[in-house]
Structure formats: structure tokens, C-alpha cells
Design a protein around this motif. Structure first.
Motif, mmCIF file in Angstrom:
data_model
loop_
_atom_site.group_PDB
_atom_site.id
_atom_site.type_symbol
_atom_site.label_atom_id
_atom_site.label_comp_id
_atom_site.label_asym_id
_atom_site.label_seq_id
_atom_site.Cartn_x
_atom_site.Cartn_y
_atom_site.Cartn_z
ATOM 1 N N GLU A 11 0.944 -1.315 0.104
ATOM 2 C CA GLU A 11 0.030 -0.036 0.047
ATOM 3 C C GLU A 11 0.675 0.928 -0.021
ATOM 4 O OE1 GLU A 11 -3.558 1.067 -0.023
ATOM 5 O OE2 GLU A 11 -3.683 -1.518 -0.466
ATOM 6 N N ALA A 12 0.866 2.007 -1.208
ATOM 7 C CA ALA A 12 1.764 3.199 -1.327
ATOM 8 C C ALA A 12 1.231 4.365 -0.373
ATOM 9 C CB ALA A 12 1.861 3.538 -2.523
ATOM 10 N N ASP A 13 1.869 5.093 0.336
ATOM 11 C CA ASP A 13 1.141 6.171 1.108
ATOM 12 C C ASP A 13 1.172 7.362 0.087
ATOM 13 O OD1 ASP A 13 3.771 7.376 0.838
ATOM 14 O OD2 ASP A 13 4.452 6.712 3.143
ATOM 15 N N GLU A 14 0.583 8.429 0.585
ATOM 16 C CA GLU A 14 0.407 9.620 -0.229
ATOM 17 C C GLU A 14 1.680 10.036 -0.500
ATOM 18 O OE1 GLU A 14 -2.354 10.648 -1.345
ATOM 19 O OE2 GLU A 14 -3.324 8.590 -0.613
ATOM 20 N N LYS A 15 2.732 10.203 0.248
ATOM 21 C CA LYS A 15 4.039 10.750 -0.334
ATOM 22 C C LYS A 15 4.626 9.978 -1.689
ATOM 23 C CE LYS A 15 8.700 11.953 1.242
ATOM 24 N NZ LYS A 15 9.851 11.941 2.156
ATOM 25 N N VAL A 16 4.385 8.636 -1.486
ATOM 26 C CA VAL A 16 5.184 8.008 -2.392
ATOM 27 C C VAL A 16 4.092 7.971 -3.693
ATOM 28 C CG1 VAL A 16 5.258 5.402 -3.323
ATOM 29 C CG2 VAL A 16 6.127 5.991 -0.921
ATOM 30 N N LYS A 17 2.797 8.171 -3.649
ATOM 31 C CA LYS A 17 1.864 8.295 -4.752
ATOM 32 C C LYS A 17 2.260 9.775 -5.354
ATOM 33 C CE LYS A 17 -1.901 5.466 -2.966
ATOM 34 N NZ LYS A 17 -3.257 5.826 -2.435
ATOM 35 N N SER A 18 2.394 10.605 -4.550
ATOM 36 C CA SER A 18 2.676 12.125 -5.019
ATOM 37 C C SER A 18 4.007 11.888 -5.693
ATOM 38 C CB SER A 18 2.724 13.093 -3.940
ATOM 39 O OG SER A 18 3.019 14.343 -4.346
ATOM 40 N N GLU A 19 5.089 11.390 -5.331
ATOM 41 C CA GLU A 19 6.461 11.471 -5.958
ATOM 42 C C GLU A 19 6.407 10.464 -7.126
ATOM 43 O OE1 GLU A 19 9.940 11.729 -4.084
ATOM 44 O OE2 GLU A 19 9.311 12.467 -2.373
ATOM 45 N N PRO A 70 10.754 2.263 -1.910
ATOM 46 C CA PRO A 70 10.008 2.552 -2.985
ATOM 47 C C PRO A 70 10.623 3.907 -3.733
ATOM 48 C CG PRO A 70 8.507 2.113 -1.336
ATOM 49 C CD PRO A 70 10.112 2.182 -0.793
ATOM 50 N N LEU A 71 10.906 4.995 -2.819
ATOM 51 C CA LEU A 71 11.421 6.171 -3.368
ATOM 52 C C LEU A 71 13.007 6.082 -3.933
ATOM 53 C CD1 LEU A 71 9.995 8.762 -0.987
ATOM 54 C CD2 LEU A 71 9.103 8.020 -3.213
#
Length: 89
Positions: A11-19, A70-71
Motif C-alpha cells: 500500500e503506497a502512502d500519499e508521499k509515495v503516490k505523489s512522488e 520505493p522512493l
């Protein structure tokens, strides 16, 4: 410009999704006009794999990198894509 982003096995958090969204937009901005981009960020046993596929009138381009987070994986894939587009421009 068409962009699709998929996350698999986590589950990607909002920071990962945004980046991921921002990085994919940057990649598409550097790719040939009218390109379509698909990104897959997947958790695997050896870490996270980021695959970016670009489809354009100039042909397809695919990059895939694996890193511990992930990042880190995203940034490695973006750097590889950027290097490719600099070389062909």
C-alpha cells in the motif's frame, strides 16, 4: 499525454503516490510528444522494483530498477530514463 500508475504487493502512502506521479510527469515531459507512460512499483523479495514503460511514435522505451525502498527505486528509474532521453536528443 496518458499516464497510468500501478502499485503491487504494498500500500503506497500519499508521499509515495505523489512522488511517483511527479516523477512520471517529468519523464513524460522529456519524452517524445504524444507519449504514453505506464509505471509499476512493486514490492518483491529483493526490494522494490520500479518499471517505467514509455510508448511513443519514436518507439517504446522501458526501464526497470530494484532498490531497497520505493522512493530509491523510483529515483533510480527516473535517472535512467532521463539519461536515455538526453542521449537521444
Amino acid at each position: 499525454m496518458v499516464i497510468q500508475i500501478h502499485f503491487k504487493n504494498f500500500e503506497a502512502d500519499e508521499k509515495v503516490k505523489s512522488e511517483v506521479n511527479a516523477a512520471l510527469n517529468r519523464v513524460v515531459d522529456r519524452s517524445p510528444w504524444g507519449s504514453t507512460a505506464v509505471a509499476l512499483l512493486e514490492k518483491q523479495d529483493e526490494g522494490y522494483r520500479c518499471s517505467i514503460d514509455i510508448y511513443s511514435r519514436s518507439g517504446p522505451f522501458t526501464v526497470s530498477r530494484v532498490r531497497p525502498t520505493p522512493l530509491e527505486t523510483l529515483h533510480a528509474a527516473e535517472e535512467t530514463a532521463e539519461s536515455f532521453f538526453q542521449a537521444v536528443s
